[in-house]
Scaffold this motif. Structure first.
Motif, PDB file in Angstrom:
ATOM      1  N   PRO A   1       5.774  -0.367   2.363  1.00  0.00           N
ATOM      2  CA  PRO A   1       5.328  -0.342   0.964  1.00  0.00           C
ATOM      3  C   PRO A   1       6.488  -0.341  -0.023  1.00  0.00           C
ATOM      4  O   PRO A   1       7.645  -0.105   0.345  1.00  0.00           O
ATOM      5  CB  PRO A   1       4.546   0.975   0.878  1.00  0.00           C
TER       6      PRO A   1
ATOM      7  N   ASP B   1      -1.580   4.211  -3.509  1.00  0.00           N
ATOM      8  CA  ASP B   1      -2.649   3.347  -3.006  1.00  0.00           C
ATOM      9  C   ASP B   1      -3.657   4.120  -2.160  1.00  0.00           C
ATOM     10  O   ASP B   1      -4.844   3.820  -2.175  1.00  0.00           O
ATOM     11  CB  ASP B   1      -2.032   2.223  -2.172  1.00  0.00           C
TER      12      ASP B   1
ATOM     13  N   GLU C   1      -3.661  -4.397  -0.697  1.00  0.00           N
ATOM     14  CA  GLU C   1      -3.244  -3.558  -1.816  1.00  0.00           C
ATOM     15  C   GLU C   1      -4.405  -3.443  -2.798  1.00  0.00           C
ATOM     16  O   GLU C   1      -4.995  -4.447  -3.197  1.00  0.00           O
ATOM     17  CB  GLU C   1      -2.029  -4.172  -2.511  1.00  0.00           C
TER      18      GLU C   1
ATOM     19  N   LYS D   1       0.836  -1.191   0.000  1.00  0.00           N
ATOM     20  CA  LYS D   1       0.000   0.000   0.000  1.00  0.00           C
ATOM     21  C   LYS D   1       0.879   1.251   0.000  1.00  0.00           C
ATOM     22  O   LYS D   1       1.339   1.706   1.048  1.00  0.00           O
ATOM     23  CB  LYS D   1      -0.939  -0.013   1.199  1.00  0.00           C
TER      24      LYS D   1
ATOM     25  N   SER E   1       7.101  -5.893   0.850  1.00  0.00           N
ATOM     26  CA  SER E   1       7.067  -5.372  -0.524  1.00  0.00           C
ATOM     27  C   SER E   1       8.194  -5.952  -1.376  1.00  0.00           C
ATOM     28  O   SER E   1       8.344  -5.595  -2.540  1.00  0.00           O
ATOM     29  CB  SER E   1       7.112  -3.844  -0.532  1.00  0.00           C
TER      30      SER E   1
END
Length: 491
Positions: free
Chosen positions: A379, A261, A351, A226, A426
């Motif tokens: 993220p 996001d 996400e 995100k 991530s």
């Protein structure tokens, strides 16, 4: 038709073993290690992209309704730039790097030699099927590896075209494409690879990593997360809004791993920011964005249903302040803004990977960092819009992400001198530019010594004098060594 289906159906464990065996034979013969071979294959990719741009654009249109500009620039031109950079710099990349030595090994010299891992597997994603397939392949070729590329079956037209083009333009004894879905990917993952490069989501990444662990295979995982956008009030509002729109909806309609996001801004500034988004979105995509040819569609019905579920949640459905229109038949969702979304909602706990942009509101902009860090995950990218120097410094110091951008979104992707990769959930590892070469190279340490100056203190019988001298050699400086030689104490 029947024979084609039958042919595809036979790619099982045995077929995967055969592919890997053929590639290992080619690698063992030293074919991929030569500078000339690497250059020829990089030039082949360039030629492939130049000669087939209309077909590539058509395949992307079929899979994603991707606008021509996005296909031409973000997939084809960026990939060509990657090839050109590798062709220009590879001669320097492959040279051994000199390394300093110490008194302990004097006299000696040392270097770090980059050598290919061997036979590598690249598993690609559907959202940028050409760029995300071939960009890591460029790095693998530059480093001198043999390669299997597994494109995503979720973008079938692109996958099929990739397989045909690679077979036509490239050395099929060293670079192969395997099409298919779960069965084919599982068969590939059962094999022993020297490195695996995966681009996709965290769920599949865990499967890839578990399979790699069986053979102690190193992995690069390019995932997502995100990616937040923090917006301060003392900014150029129109420029900021446009840059967020370009990064969100101008990147495959939000279906990009570094796409913004969610937005975090203050309660006081949110109305101005939302109004600016409404104006600019209408200017870019018209009054009926579902009919715009400048927006990609949602990739398939499963993702459409997933995004619809996020929008239809009770605590979220009343928060839509712009957009929200859907066309299930054509898999289109208009650019959608949701204001003051609860942080415990579904949309804030996965996400989004689509055209929905929730706003989280805070009392003061400094509270934004707490919001970002409270998610518990790091993220792939984080963005800040501000003119406040102290806020920029705090952003860099306190927000952990794969990459940070101040006063823009997504453009760090195009800077080849920056590593591109994630941290925590991530991803792990990085690529782009020389970082791609490094990702597919083992850094081999080499130390050179002659037969002169053989140190007697290394050998038995051990004495207190030898102990003092060895301690001085390992831990001390020149003065300590002199003291040890003459038996002087520091006191």
């Amino acid at each position: 038709m029947g024979s084609e289906v039958e042919k595809k159906a036979v790619f099982d464990m045995e077929a995967a073993k055969v592919v890997v065996k053929e590639l290992r034979e080619s690698f063992a013969a030293g074919k991929t290690k030569s500078y000339e071979w690497r250059v020829s294959q990089l030039k082949a990719i360039l030629k492939m992209m130049e000669e087939n741009e209309p077909q590539i654009i058509a395949a992307l249109r079929e899979d994603l309704s991707k606008p021509e500009l996005e296909s031409s620039i973000y997939e084809i031109a960026m990939l060509k730039n990657t090839c050109k950079l590798a062709l220009k710099e590879m001669k320097h990349w492959i040279l051994p790097e000199k390394a300093k030595t110490s008194l302990t090994t004097f006299p000696s010299s040392a270097e770090i030699v980059s050598e290919p891992f061997g036979v590598v597997l690249v598993i690609s994603a559907w959202n940028y099927p050409f760029l995300l397939s071939l960009d890591p392949v460029v790095g693998a070729i530059a480093a001198g590896n043999a390669i299997v590329l597994k494109p995503s079956e979720i973008a079938p037209a692109s996958s099929s075209l990739l397989a045909k083009l690679v077979e036509t333009y490239m050395d099929s004894s060293c670079i192969k494409v395997v099409e298919g879905g779960v069965t084919e990917t599982s068969a590939l993952l059962e094999q022993k690879w020297d490195k695996i490069f995966y681009t996709g989501n965290g769920r599949i990444a865990r499967i890839v990593m578990a399979a790699a662990a069986k053979h102690l295979t190193p992995v690069v995982l390019e995932l997502g997360g995100k990616s937040p956008v923090i917006v301060d009030s003392d900014i150029n509002l129109q420029v900021a809004t446009r840059r967020i729109i370009a990064g969100k909806w101008g990147c495959n309609n939000g279906q990009a791993c570094i796409s913004p996001d969610y937005v975090v801004t203050t309660k006081d500034y949110a109305p101005k920011l939302v109004d600016s988004f409404k104006r600019e979105l209408e200017r870019f995509y018209g009054k009926n964005p579902l009919e715009s040819k400048d927006l990609s569609r949602i990739v398939n019905s499963n993702h459409f249903a997933r995004l619809s579920k996020l929008l239809d949640e009770d605590k979220v459905s009343g928060k839509i302040v712009h957009g929200g229109e859907r066309d299930k038949t054509n898999l289109k969702i208009s650019p959608t803004i949701l204001l003051d979304v609860p942080q415990d909602s579904l949309i804030m706990n996965e996400e989004i990977f689509g055209p929905l942009l929730p706003f989280i509101l805070v009392d003061k902009v400094e509270d934004s960092f707490d919001v970002v860090n409270s998610t518990g995950t790091k993220p792939l990218a984080a963005y800040l819009f501000t003119n406040d120097k102290k806020l920029k410094e705090k952003f860099v110091a306190t927000v952990s992400a794969g990459g940070l951008v101040v006063n823009d979104t997504t453009v760090h992707l195009a800077v080849h001198t920056l590593p591109f990769g994630g941290v925590g959930e991530s991803g792990m590892g990085a690529y782009h530019g020389k970082f791609s070469f490094d990702a597919f190279s083992h850094k081999k340490a080499v130390l050179y010594r002659g037969f002169a100056a053989d140190a007697f203190v290394r050998y038995p019988p051990y004495t207190n004098g030898k102990l003092r001298l060895l301690r001085a050699l390992v831990n001390g400086g020149l003065l300590d060594i002199i003291r040890a030689l003459f038996g002087w104490s520091k006191a």
